[in-house]
Structures are given as C-alpha cells and as structure tokens.
Motif scaffolding. Structure first.
Motif, short mmCIF file in Angstrom:
data_model
loop_
_atom_site.label_atom_id
_atom_site.label_comp_id
_atom_site.label_asym_id
_atom_site.label_seq_id
_atom_site.Cartn_x
_atom_site.Cartn_y
_atom_site.Cartn_z
N GLY A 1 0.81 -1.22 0.00
CA GLY A 1 0.00 0.00 0.00
C GLY A 1 0.84 1.26 0.00
N SER A 2 1.95 1.25 0.74
CA SER A 2 2.82 2.44 0.77
C SER A 2 3.47 2.70 -0.57
CB SER A 2 3.89 2.27 1.84
OG SER A 2 4.73 1.16 1.55
N LEU A 3 3.67 1.65 -1.37
CA LEU A 3 4.25 1.80 -2.72
C LEU A 3 3.18 1.91 -3.79
CD1 LEU A 3 7.09 -0.88 -2.45
CD2 LEU A 3 7.32 1.61 -2.26
N TYR A 4 1.92 1.84 -3.42
CA TYR A 4 0.78 1.84 -4.34
C TYR A 4 0.95 0.75 -5.39
CZ TYR A 4 -3.39 3.70 -6.57
OH TYR A 4 -4.65 3.83 -7.07
N ASP A 5 1.38 -0.41 -4.93
CA ASP A 5 1.54 -1.57 -5.79
C ASP A 5 0.26 -2.40 -5.69
OD1 ASP A 5 2.23 -3.86 -7.15
OD2 ASP A 5 4.27 -3.93 -6.36
N LEU A 6 -0.70 -2.16 -6.61
CA LEU A 6 -2.01 -2.77 -6.49
C LEU A 6 -1.96 -4.28 -6.66
CD1 LEU A 6 -4.39 -0.26 -8.32
CD2 LEU A 6 -3.92 -0.49 -5.88
N GLU A 7 -1.06 -4.77 -7.53
CA GLU A 7 -0.99 -6.22 -7.72
C GLU A 7 -0.59 -6.92 -6.41
OE1 GLU A 7 0.30 -4.08 -9.86
OE2 GLU A 7 -0.94 -4.42 -11.65
N ARG A 8 0.43 -6.39 -5.75
CA ARG A 8 0.86 -6.97 -4.47
C ARG A 8 -0.20 -6.77 -3.40
NH1 ARG A 8 6.41 -4.64 -2.71
NH2 ARG A 8 5.98 -6.09 -1.00
N LEU A 9 -0.85 -5.61 -3.42
CA LEU A 9 -1.88 -5.33 -2.43
C LEU A 9 -3.04 -6.32 -2.55
CD1 LEU A 9 -2.97 -3.45 -0.19
CD2 LEU A 9 -3.92 -2.00 -1.98
#
Length: 274
Positions: free
Chosen positions: A236-244
């Motif tokens: 979430g802090s990196l705005y990585d939606l796939e990982r999120l």
C-alpha cells in the motif's frame, strides 16, 4: 372412523399420504455453486479491466494478481509472510476461543458468575479492539506477545457472548426431563446442555475467527517484518495494487480455510442431529 378414512383414501385417487418429515429442516446446496460465483466475478473483473471499463489504477487485472502470487510462491516470500501470520492466528485465536468458551459456559451455568461477568463483558464488547493495539504494545512489548494478546482479546469477547447465548437457548424441557430421571448435574451438562449449545458455539466461533484475521492484519502492520499484514502495508505504501490485492487474496483464502475448518467441526460434532 379409521375405516371411513381408509375408504375415502381408497376411493379418492387425489388423496395421498403425507410423506415423513421427521428429518426436519436440513438445508443442502451443491458445492460447485460457490466456486461458480467466484469464477464469474473474476471473469467479469478480467473482462472489465482488459476492455477498459474498469481502470487499472483502481482494480488490477486478476491475471496480474495471479502472476504476483505465483512469483511470491516461487521466490519463497509467500511462506516467509504466511507462516508467521498463521502461527500468530493459531496461537492467539486458540487462547481467546478457549478462555471465551470456558467463560461463556460458566456464565450460562452459574448464576453468580453471570451476575458478575455479564456487565463486564457488555462493557468491553463494544470497544474497538484495534484501538487498543498501542496499549497492548505498552503492556506486552512490540514483539509477538502483543500480537497474541490482541488477537486473543478480540476472539474472546464474541466467543463469550455466543457461548452463553447458546447455553441459554438450550431447550429447558430437555433439562427438566433429565432432572426427572435423576441424572446428575455433570451428566445433564455433558449430555444435554453442551450438545444443545454446540451449534451456537460453533457459529460464534466462525465469527470470532473472522475477527481474529482482521486483528492479525492490524497487529502485523505495527512492528512486524514478516506477515500478511506487513506485506499489505508495504504494498500500500508503494501503491503496488498487484501486491496489495495478492495480500488481500491470501487473507480471503485464509478466511475460507478457517470457515471450512469450523464446518468440518460442525459436521463431526453435530453428526447426532442427522
């Protein structure tokens, strides 16, 4: 009178005997329906994101999330995050559920315990357990103990309420019948009260485990290097939606597995209902 009814049945072809319904209400549903619902939803999301109806900035493609999960598994990072989370969930939920069921049974069986503990449980039940996380860190430290304590406390209160409510709902006629046959108090509790309350206890446990997973994520977002909650916080802090969304998918699967475990327990413990 019986001869008249029999003659009426024989002469009137529309008169049919009522089928036996002694089995009671026993709902059943095909197992493939739930899987089909998930497949349809995922297919719609995949189509919507590929066709441009859904922005990839809001919801990633399910295929990309699946690829992220595969990469996590191949790299070994999935197990580094999953194993600590599962161990925290098992330890915390076991402690909270065990103490909760024992306390709920005492409240349901003993009037003095009920008078003393019901107001206390009613006072602490509405408190948002996540808000107490800083306090648990102060009390137990930032290591594993605070995470266990938060999960246990969050599991404890709904389990208590469900347990003594289930005991209260046991048919009093059955208890009086047992007393009329001079059964001992222990026998009445083990043979009548506990089997009659088990359905309500397991239903409450299903809710408690869902709450435990929520609190697990909250606890791991504070001071945890590994864990599903820590993984989601990093994504979430990196705005990585796939990982999120991969982390959210893991939590969903964890919830399905815990619900399935309770379902197996229900099938085994409530087999006597037929």
């Amino acid at each position: 009178m019986a001869d008249v009814s029999l003659a009426t049945t024989l002469t009137n072809p529309d008169t049919r005997p009522v089928p036996f319904r002694g089995g009671g209400f026993k709902p059943s549903s095909p197992k493939w329906v739930g899987v089909a619902v998930f497949i349809v939803l995922i297919a719609l999301l995949e189509f919507g994101t590929r066709a441009g109806y859904i922005s990839n900035l809001t919801v990633p493609r399910p295929s990309d999330v699946l690829g992220t999960l595969i990469d996590l598994t191949r790299s070994g990072m999935l197990w580094k995050h999953l194993v600590p989370s599962v161990s925290r969930l098992i330890v915390g939920a076991t402690i909270g559920a065990t103490i909760g069921i024992a306390t709920g049974l005492m409240i349901g069986l003993f009037s003095m315990v009920r008078a003393g503990l019901v107001p206390l449980v009613a006072a602490i039940f509405p408190i948002p357990k996540i808000a107490l996380l800083p306090l648990f860190v102060v009390w137990f430290g930032i290591d594993e103990a605070s995470k266990y304590a938060l999960i246990a406390f969050g599991t404890f209160t709904p389990t208590v309420v469900a347990t003594y409510g289930a005991v209260d709902n046991v048919d009093r006629g059955l208890i009086r019948m047992g007393q009329s046959f001079s059964l001992s108090w222990t026998t009445i509790v083990t043979r009548i009260v506990l089997p009659g309350a088990m359905s309500g206890i397991l239903s409450g446990l299903r809710v408690s485990l869902a709450i435990a997973i929520i609190l697990l994520v909250a606890a791991e977002m504070l001071g945890a290097e590994y864990g599903i909650g820590a993984y989601i916080l990093q994504a979430g802090s990196l705005y990585d939606l796939e990982r999120l969304f991969a982390g959210v998918t893991i939590l969903s699967l964890l919830g399905v597995l815990t619900s399935g475990a309770v379902g197996l327990a229900e099938k085994h413990l409530l087999e006597w209902r037929g």
